[in-house]
Design a protein around this motif. Structure first.
Motif, PDB file in Angstrom:
ATOM      1  N   LEU A   1       0.835  -1.207   0.000  1.00  0.00           N
ATOM      2  CA  LEU A   1       0.000   0.000   0.000  1.00  0.00           C
ATOM      3  C   LEU A   1       0.873   1.262   0.000  1.00  0.00           C
ATOM      4  O   LEU A   1       0.600   2.218  -0.736  1.00  0.00           O
ATOM      5  CB  LEU A   1      -0.918  -0.004   1.222  1.00  0.00           C
ATOM      6  N   LEU A   2       1.935   1.250   0.816  1.00  0.00           N
ATOM      7  CA  LEU A   2       2.841   2.397   0.879  1.00  0.00           C
ATOM      8  C   LEU A   2       3.532   2.606  -0.462  1.00  0.00           C
ATOM      9  O   LEU A   2       3.678   3.746  -0.928  1.00  0.00           O
ATOM     10  CB  LEU A   2       3.876   2.172   1.976  1.00  0.00           C
ATOM     11  N   SER A   3       3.940   1.519  -1.104  1.00  0.00           N
ATOM     12  CA  SER A   3       4.616   1.607  -2.387  1.00  0.00           C
ATOM     13  C   SER A   3       3.721   2.226  -3.455  1.00  0.00           C
ATOM     14  O   SER A   3       4.151   3.108  -4.209  1.00  0.00           O
ATOM     15  CB  SER A   3       5.073   0.214  -2.829  1.00  0.00           C
ATOM     16  N   VAL A   4       2.485   1.773  -3.519  1.00  0.00           N
ATOM     17  CA  VAL A   4       1.537   2.322  -4.505  1.00  0.00           C
ATOM     18  C   VAL A   4       1.283   3.803  -4.221  1.00  0.00           C
ATOM     19  O   VAL A   4       1.213   4.629  -5.144  1.00  0.00           O
ATOM     20  CB  VAL A   4       0.220   1.521  -4.481  1.00  0.00           C
ATOM     21  N   PHE A   5       1.164   4.148  -2.950  1.00  0.00           N
ATOM     22  CA  PHE A   5       0.945   5.550  -2.566  1.00  0.00           C
ATOM     23  C   PHE A   5       2.131   6.421  -2.989  1.00  0.00           C
ATOM     24  O   PHE A   5       1.956   7.531  -3.515  1.00  0.00           O
ATOM     25  CB  PHE A   5       0.743   5.650  -1.051  1.00  0.00           C
ATOM     26  N   LEU A   6       3.355   5.925  -2.789  1.00  0.00           N
ATOM     27  CA  LEU A   6       4.550   6.676  -3.152  1.00  0.00           C
ATOM     28  C   LEU A   6       4.630   6.909  -4.658  1.00  0.00           C
ATOM     29  O   LEU A   6       4.999   8.001  -5.111  1.00  0.00           O
ATOM     30  CB  LEU A   6       5.802   5.918  -2.683  1.00  0.00           C
TER      31      LEU A   6
ATOM     32  N   HIS B   1      11.493  14.590  -3.407  1.00  0.00           N
ATOM     33  CA  HIS B   1      11.938  13.632  -4.427  1.00  0.00           C
ATOM     34  C   HIS B   1      12.938  12.618  -3.866  1.00  0.00           C
ATOM     35  O   HIS B   1      12.811  11.415  -4.109  1.00  0.00           O
ATOM     36  CB  HIS B   1      12.570  14.374  -5.611  1.00  0.00           C
ATOM     37  N   PHE B   2      13.914  13.096  -3.118  1.00  0.00           N
ATOM     38  CA  PHE B   2      14.930  12.186  -2.575  1.00  0.00           C
ATOM     39  C   PHE B   2      14.303  11.160  -1.647  1.00  0.00           C
ATOM     40  O   PHE B   2      14.615   9.958  -1.712  1.00  0.00           O
ATOM     41  CB  PHE B   2      16.000  12.980  -1.822  1.00  0.00           C
TER      42      PHE B   2
ATOM     43  N   LEU C   1      12.666   5.631  -0.378  1.00  0.00           N
ATOM     44  CA  LEU C   1      11.673   4.684   0.134  1.00  0.00           C
ATOM     45  C   LEU C   1      11.295   3.647  -0.917  1.00  0.00           C
ATOM     46  O   LEU C   1      11.118   2.466  -0.606  1.00  0.00           O
ATOM     47  CB  LEU C   1      10.429   5.443   0.612  1.00  0.00           C
ATOM     48  N   GLU C   2      11.167   4.087  -2.186  1.00  0.00           N
ATOM     49  CA  GLU C   2      10.814   3.147  -3.253  1.00  0.00           C
ATOM     50  C   GLU C   2      11.903   2.093  -3.446  1.00  0.00           C
ATOM     51  O   GLU C   2      11.604   0.911  -3.644  1.00  0.00           O
ATOM     52  CB  GLU C   2      10.572   3.908  -4.555  1.00  0.00           C
TER      53      GLU C   2
END
Length: 277
Positions: free
Chosen positions: A39-44, A58-59, A64-65
């Motif tokens: 969920l966090l990945s899709v949000f990012l 951006h950094f 995180l990705e």
């Protein structure tokens, strides 16, 4: 040497229980963490497309990705390492999704903008039903899958019929309206027909002649029927299968917990467990 091998086997077994097991505390915790990271990945990925937010963070977004991608990569290889038949997982539905989920970030090193495809990770949320492992979810999922498989032939024939109708109507609209109304070719007429049949109606092309408007009205009405037919086919198949099954709330299957099976059944239609207690 034997000691190293036994330690490796124990390591594989522990990791297997954590990754593939849903009944243990560690396994459920791992699955919940995995779902949270998905969920966090899709949000990012979505927030990265917001110019103001991306310019400011951006950094942090990229860091995180990559961190999440590294976790998914490690998980993917651990799944292969700990299972007895790796190829069975690699070419399975979930195995292909897991692989596709980690590729966009690595591809971004060679192709700019490919990180957007990381949203495919949302498909991994389908594991939620597998994690919950509730008999009711399993039963309903199995019924829907069986109904769709049973209706597949009818739906294919119906779609084939719709394609033929679309080609015919698109050609007729090209002849009736012509280039003056925007119907510059038969493919454009087919495009308009599909848009109208699906009741989307972008409004970029519209008929202006009385005959063309009459045909358009017919296509619009036909569109509602086309939307309803596939739904009716699947619904009828589900109702047929539910009619065949009898609910036994006092005697659920010992194997999967379903309470829907025929009166004369000796084995559960869902999991194959014996119903004769």
């Amino acid at each position: 040497m034997p000691n190293i091998k036994s330690n490796y086997d124990r390591f594989r077994q522990k990791v297997y229980i954590i990754i593939y097991g849903t009944s243990t505390k560690a396994g459920r915790l791992f699955d919940l963490i995995l779902l949270g990271l998905i969920l966090l990945s899709v949000f990012l990925v979505m927030m990265e497309t917001v110019e103001g937010f991306d310019a400011k963070y951006h950094f942090e977004l990229v860091f995180l990705e990559w961190a999440i991608t590294f976790f998914f990569t490690l998980e993917y290889f651990l799944r292969i390492l700990t299972i007895n038949k790796p190829w069975k997982y690699i070419f399975s539905f979930y195995g292909i999704i897991d692989l596709v989920a980690i590729l966009p970030m690595y591809l971004s090193l060679f192709f700019l903008g490919s990180t957007v495809f990381s949203v495919v990770r949302s498909l991994r949320l389908l594991r939620l039903f597998k994690i919950l492992n509730h008999p009711q979810f399993n039963s309903q999922s199995s019924q829907l899958k069986d109904a769709i498989n049973a209706s597949k032939g009818k739906i294919i024939v119906f779609i084939y019929f719709v394609l033929i109708i679309t080609i015919i109507i698109g050609s007729v609209m090209y002849l009736v309206e012509g280039k003056e109304s925007g119907f510059t070719s038969i493919p454009v007429g087919i495009y308009w027909t599909i848009v109208t049949l699906t009741t989307v109606g972008y409004g970029d092309i519209s008929p202006i002649t009385p005959l063309g408007q009459f045909i358009a009205s017919f296509v619009m009405i036909l569109g509602y029927g086309i939307i309803a037919v596939p739904t009716g086919i699947v619904t009828a198949e589900i109702a047929k299968r539910q009619h065949k099954a009898t609910i036994h709330p006092e005697s659920p299957c010992p194997g999967c917990g379903t309470d829907e099976y025929p009166n004369n059944a000796n084995f559960c239609p869902q999991c194959g467990h014996s119903l004769n207690n």
